[in-house]
Design a protein around this motif. Structure first.
Motif, PDB file in Angstrom:
ATOM      1  N   ILE A 119      28.807  39.944  49.881  1.00 41.61           N
ATOM      2  CA  ILE A 119      30.234  39.398  50.147  1.00 41.61           C
ATOM      3  C   ILE A 119      30.690  38.754  49.172  1.00 41.61           C
ATOM      4  O   ILE A 119      31.746  39.011  48.727  1.00 41.61           O
ATOM      5  CB  ILE A 119      30.102  37.595  51.293  1.00 41.61           C
ATOM      6  CG1 ILE A 119      29.851  38.632  52.449  1.00 41.61           C
ATOM      7  CG2 ILE A 119      31.406  37.036  51.451  1.00 41.61           C
ATOM      8  CD1 ILE A 119      28.745  38.013  53.642  1.00 41.61           C
ATOM      9  N   ARG A 120      30.271  38.299  48.075  1.00 41.00           N
ATOM     10  CA  ARG A 120      30.862  37.241  47.236  1.00 41.00           C
ATOM     11  C   ARG A 120      30.771  38.342  45.566  1.00 41.00           C
ATOM     12  O   ARG A 120      32.254  38.214  45.203  1.00 41.00           O
ATOM     13  CB  ARG A 120      29.535  35.352  46.373  1.00 41.00           C
ATOM     14  CG  ARG A 120      29.682  34.625  46.764  1.00 41.00           C
ATOM     15  CD  ARG A 120      29.162  33.853  46.072  1.00 41.00           C
ATOM     16  NE  ARG A 120      27.800  34.102  45.420  1.00 41.00           N
ATOM     17  CZ  ARG A 120      26.471  33.823  46.411  1.00 41.00           C
ATOM     18  NH1 ARG A 120      26.501  33.359  46.910  1.00 41.00           N
ATOM     19  NH2 ARG A 120      25.462  34.140  45.375  1.00 41.00           N
ATOM     20  N   VAL A 121      30.340  39.222  45.628  1.00 41.99           N
ATOM     21  CA  VAL A 121      30.514  40.196  44.413  1.00 41.99           C
ATOM     22  C   VAL A 121      31.639  40.862  44.555  1.00 41.99           C
ATOM     23  O   VAL A 121      32.728  41.347  44.390  1.00 41.99           O
ATOM     24  CB  VAL A 121      29.253  40.843  44.275  1.00 41.99           C
ATOM     25  CG1 VAL A 121      29.752  42.474  43.992  1.00 41.99           C
ATOM     26  CG2 VAL A 121      27.919  40.498  44.217  1.00 41.99           C
ATOM     27  N   TRP A 122      31.510  41.156  46.550  1.00 44.30           N
ATOM     28  CA  TRP A 122      32.721  42.150  46.522  1.00 44.30           C
ATOM     29  C   TRP A 122      34.073  41.099  46.781  1.00 44.30           C
ATOM     30  O   TRP A 122      35.066  42.341  46.840  1.00 44.30           O
ATOM     31  CB  TRP A 122      32.374  42.070  48.264  1.00 44.30           C
ATOM     32  CG  TRP A 122      33.195  43.408  48.770  1.00 44.30           C
ATOM     33  CD1 TRP A 122      34.499  42.880  50.321  1.00 44.30           C
ATOM     34  CD2 TRP A 122      33.634  44.823  48.901  1.00 44.30           C
ATOM     35  NE1 TRP A 122      35.063  44.177  50.666  1.00 44.30           N
ATOM     36  CE2 TRP A 122      34.994  45.074  49.518  1.00 44.30           C
ATOM     37  CE3 TRP A 122      33.325  45.471  47.666  1.00 44.30           C
ATOM     38  CZ2 TRP A 122      35.411  46.053  49.620  1.00 44.30           C
ATOM     39  CZ3 TRP A 122      33.857  47.202  47.886  1.00 44.30           C
ATOM     40  CH2 TRP A 122      35.219  47.188  48.370  1.00 44.30           C
ATOM     41  N   LYS A 123      34.379  40.246  46.977  1.00 47.25           N
ATOM     42  CA  LYS A 123      35.649  39.443  46.782  1.00 47.25           C
ATOM     43  C   LYS A 123      36.367  39.655  45.799  1.00 47.25           C
ATOM     44  O   LYS A 123      37.021  38.801  45.404  1.00 47.25           O
ATOM     45  CB  LYS A 123      35.526  37.618  47.808  1.00 47.25           C
ATOM     46  CG  LYS A 123      35.074  37.928  49.112  1.00 47.25           C
ATOM     47  CD  LYS A 123      35.286  36.351  49.788  1.00 47.25           C
ATOM     48  CE  LYS A 123      34.763  36.816  50.825  1.00 47.25           C
ATOM     49  NZ  LYS A 123      34.894  35.231  51.940  1.00 47.25           N
ATOM     50  N   THR A 124      35.164  39.038  45.167  1.00 42.00           N
ATOM     51  CA  THR A 124      35.070  39.236  43.005  1.00 42.00           C
ATOM     52  C   THR A 124      36.043  40.344  43.251  1.00 42.00           C
ATOM     53  O   THR A 124      36.951  40.381  42.310  1.00 42.00           O
ATOM     54  CB  THR A 124      34.623  38.984  42.539  1.00 42.00           C
ATOM     55  OG1 THR A 124      33.816  37.477  42.611  1.00 42.00           O
ATOM     56  CG2 THR A 124      34.356  38.924  40.748  1.00 42.00           C
ATOM     57  N   ILE A 125      35.676  41.608  43.671  1.00 38.99           N
ATOM     58  CA  ILE A 125      35.530  42.701  43.031  1.00 38.99           C
ATOM     59  C   ILE A 125      37.674  42.789  43.394  1.00 38.99           C
ATOM     60  O   ILE A 125      38.101  43.465  43.252  1.00 38.99           O
ATOM     61  CB  ILE A 125      35.051  44.123  43.280  1.00 38.99           C
ATOM     62  CG1 ILE A 125      34.004  43.683  42.222  1.00 38.99           C
ATOM     63  CG2 ILE A 125      36.110  45.505  43.513  1.00 38.99           C
ATOM     64  CD1 ILE A 125      32.877  44.960  43.313  1.00 38.99           C
ATOM     65  N   LEU A 126      37.585  42.321  44.630  1.00 35.65           N
ATOM     66  CA  LEU A 126      38.859  42.064  45.709  1.00 35.65           C
ATOM     67  C   LEU A 126      39.923  41.711  44.747  1.00 35.65           C
ATOM     68  O   LEU A 126      41.016  42.234  44.542  1.00 35.65           O
ATOM     69  CB  LEU A 126      38.853  41.937  47.036  1.00 35.65           C
ATOM     70  CG  LEU A 126      38.126  43.364  47.558  1.00 35.65           C
ATOM     71  CD1 LEU A 126      38.229  42.361  49.500  1.00 35.65           C
ATOM     72  CD2 LEU A 126      38.705  44.623  47.730  1.00 35.65           C
ATOM     73  N   GLY A 127      39.429  40.716  43.747  1.00 39.94           N
ATOM     74  CA  GLY A 127      40.631  40.034  43.286  1.00 39.94           C
ATOM     75  C   GLY A 127      40.831  40.405  42.296  1.00 39.94           C
ATOM     76  O   GLY A 127      42.104  40.244  41.445  1.00 39.94           O
ATOM     77  N   TRP A 128      39.573  41.295  41.602  1.00 37.94           N
ATOM     78  CA  TRP A 128      40.072  41.790  40.329  1.00 37.94           C
ATOM     79  C   TRP A 128      41.105  42.806  40.696  1.00 37.94           C
ATOM     80  O   TRP A 128      42.095  43.434  39.989  1.00 37.94           O
ATOM     81  CB  TRP A 128      38.922  42.280  39.745  1.00 37.94           C
ATOM     82  CG  TRP A 128      38.119  41.514  38.951  1.00 37.94           C
ATOM     83  CD1 TRP A 128      38.189  40.349  39.567  1.00 37.94           C
ATOM     84  CD2 TRP A 128      36.324  42.033  38.651  1.00 37.94           C
ATOM     85  NE1 TRP A 128      37.527  39.357  37.942  1.00 37.94           N
ATOM     86  CE2 TRP A 128      35.703  40.705  38.082  1.00 37.94           C
ATOM     87  CE3 TRP A 128      35.866  42.655  39.114  1.00 37.94           C
ATOM     88  CZ2 TRP A 128      34.828  40.250  37.679  1.00 37.94           C
ATOM     89  CZ3 TRP A 128      35.170  43.147  38.450  1.00 37.94           C
ATOM     90  CH2 TRP A 128      33.897  42.151  38.168  1.00 37.94           C
ATOM     91  N   ILE A 129      41.083  43.566  41.304  1.00 35.06           N
ATOM     92  CA  ILE A 129      42.328  44.882  41.862  1.00 35.06           C
ATOM     93  C   ILE A 129      43.444  43.757  42.323  1.00 35.06           C
ATOM     94  O   ILE A 129      44.366  44.853  42.944  1.00 35.06           O
ATOM     95  CB  ILE A 129      41.503  46.109  42.150  1.00 35.06           C
ATOM     96  CG1 ILE A 129      40.704  45.685  43.790  1.00 35.06           C
ATOM     97  CG2 ILE A 129      40.580  46.700  41.894  1.00 35.06           C
ATOM     98  CD1 ILE A 129      40.163  46.381  44.984  1.00 35.06           C
ATOM     99  N   GLY A 130      43.439  42.702  42.692  1.00 31.59           N
ATOM    100  CA  GLY A 130      44.398  42.091  43.649  1.00 31.59           C
ATOM    101  C   GLY A 130      44.735  41.887  45.053  1.00 31.59           C
ATOM    102  O   GLY A 130      45.792  42.441  45.484  1.00 31.59           O
ATOM    103  N   LEU A 131      43.850  42.396  45.628  1.00 32.00           N
ATOM    104  CA  LEU A 131      43.697  42.593  47.388  1.00 32.00           C
ATOM    105  C   LEU A 131      42.793  41.489  47.546  1.00 32.00           C
ATOM    106  O   LEU A 131      42.993  41.074  49.159  1.00 32.00           O
ATOM    107  CB  LEU A 131      42.770  43.824  47.635  1.00 32.00           C
ATOM    108  CG  LEU A 131      43.231  45.368  47.160  1.00 32.00           C
ATOM    109  CD1 LEU A 131      42.124  46.502  47.719  1.00 32.00           C
ATOM    110  CD2 LEU A 131      44.810  45.683  47.482  1.00 32.00           C
ATOM    111  N   GLY A 132      42.543  40.715  46.941  1.00 29.73           N
ATOM    112  CA  GLY A 132      41.434  39.214  47.472  1.00 29.73           C
ATOM    113  C   GLY A 132      42.757  38.349  47.607  1.00 29.73           C
ATOM    114  O   GLY A 132      43.212  37.800  46.985  1.00 29.73           O
TER     115      GLY A 132
END
Length: 132
Positions: A119-132
């Motif tokens: 979940i932490r990895v997924w949230k980080t990726i979403l944050g990078w692409i502006g969706l988090g």
């Protein structure tokens, strides 16, 4: 044996002294010689999926009980404030049930832990692409 004293160690010694519960917090293990006096080494894993050892006034309390249907003596006892309290010996069926319970408890613990990092990895990726 009616009592166990606590020895905090980094490494468990090769030769164990009767009446001593060796606890390595670093390696999450506790080891002692069987309380029945048979001389068998009894290792117990520590942590959320294993046993816990508390210290009060320098004396150990181990939870849950220690039972080993794989040893010839089939010990089953509690250690509370350094005192050994004997429980009824485990039958073969009870030993198998206890092993299955321990296995399920470990599986549940690690199954619950796995999603957290994902979940932490997924949230980080979403944050990078502006969706988090």
């Amino acid at each position: 044996m009616t009592e166990l004293r606590l020895a905090k160690v980094r490494y468990v010694p090769a030769q164990l002294e009767p009446g001593v519960l060796y606890v390595s917090d670093e390696y999450k293990i506790a080891v002692h010689l069987c309380a029945c006096g048979c001389g068998s080494k009894v290792p117990i894993s520590l942590g959320p999926a294993g046993w816990s050892v508390r210290e009060r006034n320098g004396k150990p309390t181990v939870w849950p009980s220690i039972g080993n249907g794989q040893l010839p003596c089939r010990p089953h006892y509690l250690i509370t404030d350094g005192k050994v309290h004997w429980a009824p010996s485990m039958s073969s069926a009870q030993a198998v049930t206890a092993l299955q319970y321990d296995h399920r408890r470990r599986e549940a613990h690690y199954r619950d832990v796995r999603p957290r990092w994902w979940i932490r990895v997924w949230k980080t990726i979403l944050g990078w692409i502006g969706l988090g």
